[in-house]
Each structure stands twice: as structure tokens, then as C-alpha cells.
Scaffold this motif. Structure first.
Motif, PDB file in Angstrom:
ATOM      1  N   PHE A 308      27.280  46.418  53.741  1.00  0.00           N
ATOM      2  CA  PHE A 308      26.032  45.687  53.995  1.00  0.00           C
ATOM      3  C   PHE A 308      26.384  44.326  54.603  1.00  0.00           C
ATOM      4  O   PHE A 308      25.945  43.276  54.135  1.00  0.00           O
ATOM      5  N   CYS A 309      27.166  44.336  55.673  1.00  0.00           N
ATOM      6  CA  CYS A 309      27.786  43.110  56.186  1.00  0.00           C
ATOM      7  C   CYS A 309      26.834  42.182  56.925  1.00  0.00           C
ATOM      8  O   CYS A 309      27.147  41.002  57.120  1.00  0.00           O
ATOM      9  N   GLY A 310      25.671  42.687  57.378  1.00  0.00           N
ATOM     10  CA  GLY A 310      24.729  41.813  58.079  1.00  0.00           C
ATOM     11  C   GLY A 310      25.338  41.182  59.311  1.00  0.00           C
ATOM     12  O   GLY A 310      25.964  41.844  60.136  1.00  0.00           O
ATOM     13  N   LEU A 311      25.204  39.855  59.435  1.00  0.00           N
ATOM     14  CA  LEU A 311      25.732  39.115  60.585  1.00  0.00           C
ATOM     15  C   LEU A 311      27.221  38.842  60.478  1.00  0.00           C
ATOM     16  O   LEU A 311      27.809  38.278  61.391  1.00  0.00           O
ATOM     17  N   GLY A 312      27.819  39.183  59.326  1.00  0.00           N
ATOM     18  CA  GLY A 312      29.228  38.871  59.106  1.00  0.00           C
ATOM     19  C   GLY A 312      29.441  37.657  58.229  1.00  0.00           C
ATOM     20  O   GLY A 312      30.499  37.030  58.281  1.00  0.00           O
ATOM     21  N   ALA A 322      42.678  38.635  55.483  1.00  0.00           N
ATOM     22  CA  ALA A 322      43.141  40.014  55.397  1.00  0.00           C
ATOM     23  C   ALA A 322      43.957  40.417  56.625  1.00  0.00           C
ATOM     24  O   ALA A 322      44.005  39.707  57.638  1.00  0.00           O
ATOM     25  N   SER A 323      44.564  41.595  56.528  1.00  0.00           N
ATOM     26  CA  SER A 323      45.265  42.143  57.697  1.00  0.00           C
ATOM     27  C   SER A 323      44.305  42.907  58.592  1.00  0.00           C
ATOM     28  O   SER A 323      44.514  43.023  59.799  1.00  0.00           O
ATOM     29  N   GLU A 324      43.210  43.451  57.986  1.00  0.00           N
ATOM     30  CA  GLU A 324      42.205  44.206  58.744  1.00  0.00           C
ATOM     31  C   GLU A 324      40.908  44.206  57.949  1.00  0.00           C
ATOM     32  O   GLU A 324      40.929  44.303  56.719  1.00  0.00           O
ATOM     33  N   VAL A 325      39.790  44.097  58.644  1.00  0.00           N
ATOM     34  CA  VAL A 325      38.489  44.082  57.980  1.00  0.00           C
ATOM     35  C   VAL A 325      37.550  45.039  58.710  1.00  0.00           C
ATOM     36  O   VAL A 325      37.530  45.084  59.949  1.00  0.00           O
ATOM     37  N   LEU A 326      36.764  45.783  57.929  1.00  0.00           N
ATOM     38  CA  LEU A 326      35.714  46.639  58.480  1.00  0.00           C
ATOM     39  C   LEU A 326      34.383  46.192  57.896  1.00  0.00           C
ATOM     40  O   LEU A 326      34.231  46.130  56.674  1.00  0.00           O
ATOM     41  N   GLY A 327      33.422  45.878  58.753  1.00  0.00           N
ATOM     42  CA  GLY A 327      32.073  45.542  58.316  1.00  0.00           C
ATOM     43  C   GLY A 327      31.153  46.726  58.550  1.00  0.00           C
ATOM     44  O   GLY A 327      31.118  47.274  59.666  1.00  0.00           O
ATOM     45  N   ILE A 328      30.424  47.135  57.520  1.00  0.00           N
ATOM     46  CA  ILE A 328      29.535  48.295  57.625  1.00  0.00           C
ATOM     47  C   ILE A 328      28.111  47.850  57.305  1.00  0.00           C
ATOM     48  O   ILE A 328      27.867  47.188  56.295  1.00  0.00           O
ATOM     49  N   THR A 356      39.080  43.101  63.359  1.00  0.00           N
ATOM     50  CA  THR A 356      37.842  43.350  62.613  1.00  0.00           C
ATOM     51  C   THR A 356      36.928  44.216  63.452  1.00  0.00           C
ATOM     52  O   THR A 356      36.719  43.947  64.639  1.00  0.00           O
ATOM     53  N   SER A 357      36.358  45.230  62.832  1.00  0.00           N
ATOM     54  CA  SER A 357      35.417  46.111  63.540  1.00  0.00           C
ATOM     55  C   SER A 357      34.166  46.267  62.708  1.00  0.00           C
ATOM     56  O   SER A 357      34.152  46.000  61.504  1.00  0.00           O
ATOM     57  N   PHE A 358      33.099  46.714  63.369  1.00  0.00           N
ATOM     58  CA  PHE A 358      31.799  46.873  62.713  1.00  0.00           C
ATOM     59  C   PHE A 358      31.231  48.230  63.078  1.00  0.00           C
ATOM     60  O   PHE A 358      31.307  48.651  64.242  1.00  0.00           O
ATOM     61  N   VAL A 359      30.649  48.916  62.097  1.00  0.00           N
ATOM     62  CA  VAL A 359      30.034  50.217  62.355  1.00  0.00           C
ATOM     63  C   VAL A 359      28.677  50.275  61.663  1.00  0.00           C
ATOM     64  O   VAL A 359      28.440  49.598  60.662  1.00  0.00           O
ATOM     65  N   ALA A 360      27.785  51.075  62.228  1.00  0.00           N
ATOM     66  CA  ALA A 360      26.469  51.310  61.623  1.00  0.00           C
ATOM     67  C   ALA A 360      26.529  52.577  60.787  1.00  0.00           C
ATOM     68  O   ALA A 360      27.087  53.592  61.209  1.00  0.00           O
ATOM     69  N   ARG A 361      25.974  52.494  59.589  1.00  0.00           N
ATOM     70  CA  ARG A 361      25.997  53.632  58.685  1.00  0.00           C
ATOM     71  C   ARG A 361      24.751  53.564  57.800  1.00  0.00           C
ATOM     72  O   ARG A 361      24.344  52.462  57.392  1.00  0.00           O
ATOM     73  N   ASN A 362      24.136  54.701  57.527  1.00  0.00           N
ATOM     74  CA  ASN A 362      23.024  54.716  56.576  1.00  0.00           C
ATOM     75  C   ASN A 362      23.613  54.581  55.181  1.00  0.00           C
ATOM     76  O   ASN A 362      24.094  55.546  54.586  1.00  0.00           O
TER      77      ASN A 362
END
Length: 464
Positions: A308-312, A322-328, A356-362
Motif C-alpha cells: 500500500f505504498c501510495g506516493l512512496g 535497503a539493497s532493493e525496495v518494491l512498492g506495491i 526501487t520498483s513499483f507495481v499495481a496489485r489488487n
């Protein structure tokens, strides 16, 4: 001769208030055990009340007289607060001393965790508090032209009413916005479209104040000119909304830098649009992000998922550790915006952010398969809306109970859960503790909305 002290005798109909609920109602019990909720009464007060609603097990009443006053009762800071007809419904606890308000919210959090989730934290976090006044950088102000009075009202609704309160000031709004309430009324009162302007949405950044005017008919040139004059005088950035949220546009000719807020401890600046979700209270948000990351204790070799990352708001600070972050996130539009914010900050920093990457998910239809698809992470940050994260924690519980589903996937060692609803936090905490192999190590209240009944909180879960 020694005088013998005698216990004070109260009228037979007097009620002794034992506690207060989140609607700011005092709670008393009659001799037969029936609960009485008394609006405006505080714990340890003795009061007379007028019962206006009765059920088998409880009654609701309004305060008539305080016979014995609580030491925590204070004079409300706003003249529009009260129980009387026409009182503003924006705040419910101004008559209760500020530190006592946070104690009520902490107790509500603990009660919800135990009664709904059957869990208790191993330790309580100190509550997060900030300024009691001038904190509300976001607000939805209703607008109504009252034909009979020939004047415009701008503000929150009256208590338990659809009518707009006759507000001439509001101390929970930033001082410069508070000072604009009456000028806004005069502005709209002079506009040709005054009967078809139902709402103004306020969004304050660190340097820009934006107002989104909802208009149900096209605005005339003279109305547009009036808005421009007001914007120049009060340093406001007008946005116009003709229909749904997707029609919001910056008014033609409006100048000024984009809206943004800073998270200075992390060297992050967050641009946003006035209809994007941002926290109402920027003072608390800075402390909230700092505490969440401190509790998550991210190491430089770890992968983190921000659900539930919103705007980040948490994602980008996480990217500094971190070494890697995923925003969902559930919203495609917010996924785009969070990606843009990552690029913006990456380009304006001396030290680069982690990949860092971002994905859309229900996020309300999560499954073990989707958890595997997003990959394992050492830590999770979860910041859901009021509905909570039940589907997410249920999928995690299924992975724990059925090892064959994991297929090499490992659960996070620690979860920091930021909540805006103690009841859904309690429900989800119950799943994590009883079904997903975690223990609740910390929990504490966050006073994001002083003087209101709104409870925000934070909890930490570690693998058992």
C-alpha cells in the motif's frame, strides 16, 4: 469537638462517568448494569443527563449539568465547538486536555487488540504526538450559499447534520488558511456560480497552498478573474474540478511551484497533486516515517516490500537504507506517481537510492501465488487504508500453514504495520499471531488528528 467528614450526596438521577469512548461520550452504568453514553461528559465526573434514546442494554443521553468536574476538562480552543445546535462537527474532544486525549486513544488501541484480535503487545511504544493546533494541512471544506440569509458558508458540517456549520475560524487548520475562511466566504458570495460550488478541497505543501474548487457549471470570465485576484492576494494555487477526480486541472494562468513536502531526515522531497493521498498532519508524518524505519531496522543487504505504498511516503526513505525496495499499490495512477517521485529524487541526490520498483496489485485479493510472484523480502512495511490488510495477512498465514505453498519463498522476519483503524489492525494482528507464526512485539498510538476521535497506530510483528 472533631468534625466527621461525610461523603457528598448526589441527586438520585446523577451519573458517575467511568470512562470515555471514541465518540467522546462519557460512559456510566446504572445500578441495574445498563450502560449510559453521555455526550460531553468526561471520566470521573458526576453529571445529570437527559436520556434521548433507549435500548434494552444501553441509553444515550445529552449532558445537562456537571456536578463534579474532571481535572482534565479544559475550555475548548474554538468558539464553534460544543454540543449545541449548529456546533461544528469537525472535532469531538476539545473539552478534554490534550495529553488525556492521547491516553484515550492508546487505551482504545489496546482494547481493540485484546477484545477483537485476542493479542497483546509485548511492549507499548510511547505515543507519537505533535502540535494540537494548526496541524490540518488537508481538509475537505463544504460550501453552501444560503439564499434566505444571502450569505455563503464554508467549513465542516454541523454535529450530526448535513448542514454546513457557520464557521468563522478553525484553529486546527494552518493559521494562514484559518485567516482565509471569511475572505473565501466573501469571494464565493460575489461569484455568479455561487449556488453551484459545493466543495473546496485544501492541500498544503511545505511552500504552496492549493485549493481545488468543485464547480458544477462552467465558470464565467468574471468568476475566473475573481479567483485570480484572490489567488494573488492570498498566495493560493487554484485547481478546478468540473466532474470526477480525473477532471481536476490547474487553473489556467495559475503560477507557482508544484506542491511538495520534505522528509528532511532522509533527504527526500515528495511532489504531489492536490487530490493525491498524503497524510493530513505533516508534523506527525515526519516522526511516523522516522519511527517506522527505525523499528524496521533495515540493513544494507536486505530487500524490503512496502505494501500500500501510495506516493512512496515510506518507500523512498526505505530506498536510502535497503539493497532493493518494491512498492506495491492498488492504484495504477499512484504507481505512476510513485515511480516519478523515485526518478525525481534519484536525480536530485548526491547519494543514489537503492534500486526501487513499483507495481499495481489488487491488495484486497491477495493469494500465496501472488506473494511468491512478488518475491521474498527480509522486511515488510504495511500501511493500508481503513479496510486493513486482511487478504494480505491471510495469504501469509496460508503460506505458514502449508509449507508446500512456499516453494523456497521465505516470510519476512519483521513487519511494521501502520494503521488508521484500530479494529482492522486488531483483526489482522490476530491472524498474524494465531495463524502466521508471528508475535506482536510493539504497539502504540499515533495522534495524527488531535481533538478528533480518529485513532492511528503502529505495530511491530516478529517471526516467533
Amino acid at each position: 469537638m472533631t468534625e466527621i467528614a461525610t461523603e457528598k450526596k448526589w441527586p438520585d438521577q446523577a451519573l458517575t462517568i467511568e470512562s470515555i469512548d471514541l465518540e467522546a461520550q462519557g460512559v456510566a452504568h446504572r445500578p441495574d448494569g445498563k450502560v449510559v453514553f453521555v455526550e460531553g461528559a468526561l471520566p470521573f465526573e458526576v453529571v445529570r443527563a437527559n436520556v434521548h434514546r433507549k435500548k434494552d442494554n444501553w441509553e444515550k443521553a445529552s449532558l445537562l449539568e456537571v456536578l463534579q468536574e474532571s481535572s482534565q476538562r479544559v475550555t475548548p480552543g474554538c468558539p464553534h465547538f460544543g454540543l449545541h445546535a449548529g456546533a461544528c462537527g469537525g472535532c469531538k474532544m476539545q473539552h478534554l486536555e490534550a495529553s488525556a486525549q492521547i491516553a484515550v486513544k492508546q487505551r482504545a488501541l489496546e482494547d481493540n487488540l485484546w477484545h477483537l484480535g485476542k493479542v497483546k503487545p509485548e511492549a507499548l511504544l510511547p505515543p507519537i504526538q505533535g502540535p494540537s493546533w494548526g496541524y490540518r494541512y488537508r481538509a475537505r471544506l463544504s460550501v453552501r450559499y444560503v439564499v434566505k440569509k444571502g450569505e455563503v458558508l464554508v467549513g465542516f458540517h454541523e454535529r450530526k447534520s448535513r448542514y454546513v456549520a457557520d464557521m468563522r475560524q478553525c484553529r486546527v487548520l494552518p493559521p494562514h488558511v484559518n485567516a482565509m475562511l471569511m475572505p473565501l466566504r466573501h469571494l464565493i458570495g460575489r461569484m455568479e456560480a455561487r449556488e453551484t460550488l459545493p466543495q473546496i478541497e485544501l492541500a498544503c505543501g511545505d511552500h504552496v497552498t492549493a485549493m481545488v474548487l468543485r464547480h458544477m457549471e462552467p465558470l464565467s470570465e468574471s468568476d475566473m478573474a475573481a479567483l485570480r485576484t484572490f489567488a494573488d492576494k492570498h498566495q493560493v494555487q487554484w485547481w478546478l474540478q468540473s466532474k470526477g477526480p480525473d477532471t481536476v486541472r490547474l487553473m489556467k494562468g495559475a503560477l507557482g511551484e508544484p506542491l511538495s513536502y520534505a522528509l528532511p531526515e532522509f533527504g527526500i522531497t515528495m511532489p504531489f497533486k492536490p487530490t493525491d493521498f498524503t497524510q493530513v498532519n505533516p508534523h506527525i508524518n515526519r516522526v511516523l516515517v522516522t519511527r517506522a524505519l527505525r523499528l524496521l531496522a533495515v540493513q544494507s543487504h536486505e530487500r524490503v516490500i512496502d505494501w500500500f505504498c501510495g506516493l512512496g511516503n515510506f518507500t523512498l526513505p526505505l530506498s536510502t537504507f535497503a539493497s532493493e525496495v518494491l512498492g506495491i499499490e492498488g492504484s495504477e495512477a499512484l504507481v505512476v506517481r510513485s515511480g516519478e517521485n523515485y526518478v525525481f529524487n534519484q536525480a536530485n541526490r548526491d547519494k543514489p537510492l537503492a534500486p526501487t520498483s513499483f507495481v499495481a496489485r489488487n491488495l484486497f485479493e491477495m493469494t500465496p501465488e501472488l506473494l511468491r510472484q512478488d518475491g521474498a523480502a527480509d522486511k515488510w512495511l504495511v500501511d493500508p487504508p481503513r479496510e486493513g490488510a486482511f487478504s494480505l495477512v491471510q495469504a501469509l498465514a496460508e503460506m505458514h500453514q502449508q509449507p508446500e505453498l512456499r516453494q523456497g519463498w521465505m516470510p519476512p522476519k519483521r513487519i511494521v504495520y501502520v494503521s488508521c483503524n484500530p479494529s482492522t489492525l486488531a483483526r489482522d494482528a490476530g491472524v498474524l499471531v494465531t495463524s502466521a507464526g508471528y508475535r506482536m512485539t510493539y504497539a502504540g498510538a499515533v495522534n495524527m488528528f488531535p481533538h478528533t476521535a480518529h485513532v492511528e497506530s503502529m505495530a511491530v510483528f516478529d517471526v516467533s
